[in-house]
Design a protein around this motif. Structure first.
Motif, PDB file in Angstrom:
ATOM      1  N   ARG A 114      76.512  64.018  57.615  1.00  0.00           N
ATOM      2  CA  ARG A 114      77.037  63.087  56.607  1.00  0.00           C
ATOM      3  C   ARG A 114      76.571  63.452  55.202  1.00  0.00           C
ATOM      4  O   ARG A 114      77.335  63.340  54.244  1.00  0.00           O
ATOM      5  N   GLY A 117      78.713  65.704  53.731  1.00  0.00           N
ATOM      6  CA  GLY A 117      80.018  65.158  53.442  1.00  0.00           C
ATOM      7  C   GLY A 117      81.121  65.457  54.432  1.00  0.00           C
ATOM      8  O   GLY A 117      82.071  66.159  54.121  1.00  0.00           O
ATOM      9  N   VAL A 118      80.978  64.962  55.642  1.00  0.00           N
ATOM     10  CA  VAL A 118      82.092  65.099  56.577  1.00  0.00           C
ATOM     11  C   VAL A 118      82.542  63.707  56.990  1.00  0.00           C
ATOM     12  O   VAL A 118      81.898  63.040  57.789  1.00  0.00           O
ATOM     13  N   GLY A 119      83.615  63.261  56.414  1.00  0.00           N
ATOM     14  CA  GLY A 119      84.348  62.052  56.774  1.00  0.00           C
ATOM     15  C   GLY A 119      83.549  60.839  57.209  1.00  0.00           C
ATOM     16  O   GLY A 119      82.440  60.577  56.731  1.00  0.00           O
ATOM     17  N   SER A 120      84.098  60.118  58.157  1.00  0.00           N
ATOM     18  CA  SER A 120      83.541  58.849  58.590  1.00  0.00           C
ATOM     19  C   SER A 120      82.371  59.047  59.536  1.00  0.00           C
ATOM     20  O   SER A 120      82.069  60.154  59.964  1.00  0.00           O
ATOM     21  N   ARG A 121      81.743  57.935  59.866  1.00  0.00           N
ATOM     22  CA  ARG A 121      80.643  57.938  60.808  1.00  0.00           C
ATOM     23  C   ARG A 121      81.081  58.497  62.165  1.00  0.00           C
ATOM     24  O   ARG A 121      80.363  59.287  62.787  1.00  0.00           O
ATOM     25  N   ASP A 123      83.565  60.542  62.779  1.00  0.00           N
ATOM     26  CA  ASP A 123      83.795  61.982  62.646  1.00  0.00           C
ATOM     27  C   ASP A 123      82.462  62.732  62.687  1.00  0.00           C
ATOM     28  O   ASP A 123      82.325  63.767  63.338  1.00  0.00           O
ATOM     29  N   ALA A 124      81.480  62.173  61.998  1.00  0.00           N
ATOM     30  CA  ALA A 124      80.166  62.809  61.931  1.00  0.00           C
ATOM     31  C   ALA A 124      79.541  62.887  63.315  1.00  0.00           C
ATOM     32  O   ALA A 124      78.949  63.899  63.693  1.00  0.00           O
ATOM     33  N   ARG A 127      81.366  65.563  65.327  1.00  0.00           N
ATOM     34  CA  ARG A 127      80.971  66.881  64.828  1.00  0.00           C
ATOM     35  C   ARG A 127      79.545  67.239  65.287  1.00  0.00           C
ATOM     36  O   ARG A 127      79.269  68.371  65.667  1.00  0.00           O
TER      37      ARG A 127
END
Lengths: 261, 340
Positions: A114, A117-121, A123-124, A127
């Motif tokens: 996060r 900077g990768v999208g929403s919670r 998504d994180a 990932r």
């Protein structure tokens, strides 16, 4: 060496001052190219960890400069500004010290995901699980806290955290010295895979076996200076300096290796 | 197990460890077994290597040899450790006193449990020299210097009055070795004595241990997870996995014809004999956790050659497959000669 990713020019670091000053790094120059694994070997106190910290921008050199993609890493007083910070990541010797003991592996990684900077919670989390899976950590183990994981697993969580930034360079300071042999093999295979994927790795170690296995070029460090450098195979087969010879002669199992190959 | 020929029965046997079970009594009815059926001998004047991954029980076996299991709240539940007519498995604290330190010395892991930081080198050596006897201060100092000299510490008269923090890691480990041999013991147990030391220092410490072993005709038990190191300095080795001994034999025999898939896997994960850049063969999964051992062979889940009968019944016992070479694998025939 045209495409040097990181380059250090005549870097020196001194701790303390006056008669008690310790010159940890003394006018050292090196370069790490795209997709290359470079080793820095030396014994305790040789200055290799300090050098790694300088490359990572964690220790400001007293003189000399460090360039990343041809540009000084220090801009307006800070190292690796903006997006560049993401591109250079470090893995430390003791994963137990670098992971928060109260946070499960998954959260430790998704926190880093996060930050970069990768999208929403959600998504994180997805990932992070993917990254951990790449490191051979199952979803079940991802829900464990550091103390519930083995040393090798902890180290792989640290690597997953570092990779979450999608770095160009990984600086690894003695990543294998706190884990046992089979875990070490797993980690080295991982590193090999990352190298094949185009990542550059600087490996700081006193373990010559690890250096010999993973790196293409090596710098041998003693008392803050490089005493020898070159392609790893050449340095190991034909060391020119007494210090390098002594180091290589001390590798356990050396005789056996000779007999088998 | 006792029906099987047991490892290393030989006239040179100094210690015979038989069916040793070590664990922690958690509640009156709940026992956590950490080591079960450890079976091996320590021969006179040999260097015996003890290898295995973290958590395989190496350290617990070492502690049973010096009677310090209690400090880890562990105890011996069954089995015997016969040493010169004594069963070390059944000694009480008072009976341990003439054995521990006097006849069996101990060298701890260097960085972690090294010397006492608030005592001078001399004071600690003095304790090792005096033990429970009265001796004149002058004699103790003389013997202390002698010991420092034996472990090749230069200027012993200076080092004698120094504190551990003034010494390098290698020097500290030399002092620990000096203390371990103060009473001229029959056996020195060294638990990962070079972990955390530089390669050159590691080589020196190993050389020193070898030198002392041959000079004083001692046996050395060397615990390590570094197979390359074991190969270089040991005469025989014991491979441990998940609390059991899975292979016992001489170093050349185990290197040329390993008789357990775990040993083979360990060997394949060695970087000192790997081709640079070629993938290292890793061992599948993790060692089964203490208390979660599966039935049958505990390596079965991780083994490439696993057969139907491997993961059932009892944990297989060591069998003498070749002369003086024991394996706990049920299917040594599958290992063929293709390894090593």
């Amino acid at each position: 060496m045209g495409d040097a990713l990181i380059e250090a020019r005549d870097v020196s670091v001194t701790f303390g001052s006056g008669s008690r000053a310790v010159r940890a790094v003394r006018g050292v120059s090196l370069h790490i190219d795209q997709g290359e694994a470079v080793g820095i070997v030396g014994e305790s106190g040789s200055g290799k960890s300090t050098l790694a910290r300088v490359l990572a921008g964690l220790q400001r050199p007293d003189s000399g400069e460090v360039l990343f993609e041809g540009e000084n890493i220090y801009q307006r007083g800070k190292a690796y500004r903006g997006d560049k910070r993401r591109l250079v990541q470090m893995v430390f010797q003791d994963p137990y010290g670098s992971l928060n003991p109260r946070i499960i592996a998954l959260s430790a990684v998704s926190e880093a995901v996060r930050v970069h900077g990768v999208g929403s919670r959600a998504d994180a989390t997805a990932r992070s699980l993917e990254l951990l899976a790449q490191m051979g950590i199952s979803e079940r183990d991802a829900k464990k806290k550091p103390r519930q994981l083995s040393g090798g697993q902890r180290q792989r969580v640290s690597v997953a955290r570092a990779l979450s930034a999608q770095p160009a360079v990984l600086l690894a300071d003695e990543p294998t010295s706190a884990i046992d042999q089979s875990a070490q093999a797993q980690l080295l295979n991982l590193f090999q895979g990352l190298l094949d994927g185009g990542l550059s790795i600087a490996l700081v170690s006193h373990d010559l076996g690890v250096i010999r296995y993973l790196t293409q070029r090596v710098y041998v460090m003693k008392d803050g200076e490089f005493v020898e450098s070159g392609p790893t195979i050449e340095v190991f087969d034909n060391p020119t300096q007494d210090y390098t010879k002594k180091l290589i002669a001390s590798i356990p199992g050396r005789e056996l290796r000779k007999a088998r190959t | 197990m006792s029906a099987n020929p047991v490892p290393g029965v030989s006239p040179d046997s100094l210690v015979e460890i038989r069916d040793l079970v070590i664990g922690i009594q958690r509640t009156r009815k709940d026992r956590l077994i950490i080591v079960d059926s450890a079976n091996f001998d320590i021969r006179r004047a040999e260097t015996l290597g003890l290898v295995g991954e973290s958590g395989s029980g190496k350290t617990m076996v070492c502690r049973s040899l010096i009677g310090t299991l209690k400090r880890r709240s562990a105890s011996i539940f069954a089995g015997s450790i016969i040493f010169d007519g004594l069963d070390l498995a059944n000694l009480d604290e008072r009976q341990w006193r003439p054995v521990r330190g006097n006849r069996i010395g101990y060298v701890p892991q260097s960085a972690l449990t090294g010397p006492n930081p608030v005592m001078t080198v001399g004071k600690q050596l003095g304790e090792a020299v005096r033990r429970n006897r009265k001796r004149k201060d002058k004699d103790v100092r003389k013997r202390g210097m002698e010991l420092l000299d034996l472990v090749h510490i230069r200027r012993p008269e200076v080092v004698y009055d120094q504190y551990p923090f003034q010494l390098s890691g290698g020097m500290r480990q030399r002092v620990m070795i000096a203390a371990a041999i103060a009473q001229d013991p029959d056996i020195v147990v060294a638990d990962e004595p070079t972990t955390g030391l530089d390669v050159t220092v590691q080589a020196e410490i190993m050389k020193l241990l070898q030198e002392i072993r041959s000079e004083f005709n001692m046996s050395v038990v060397l615990v390590s997870h570094d197979l390359a190191l074991i190969d270089e300095v040991c005469d025989r080795l014991v491979v441990m996995h998940a609390g059991t001994c899975v292979e016992v034999g001489t170093v050349p025999d185990v290197a040329s014809t390993p008789l357990h898939p775990y040993t083979i896997a360990l060997n394949r994960s060695r970087i000192d004999i790997a081709t640079p850049g070629a993938p290292l063969v890793t061992i599948k999964g993790n060692p089964p956790a203490v208390g979660e051992w599966p039935p049958g062979c505990r390596f079965a889940e991780r083994c490439d050659l696993v057969q139907e009968d491997c993961a059932v019944g009892r944990n297989p016992a060591l069998v003498e497959v070749r002369p003086a070479h024991w394996s706990a694998c049920l299917h040594t025939e599958l290992l063929g000669g293709s390894h090593g």
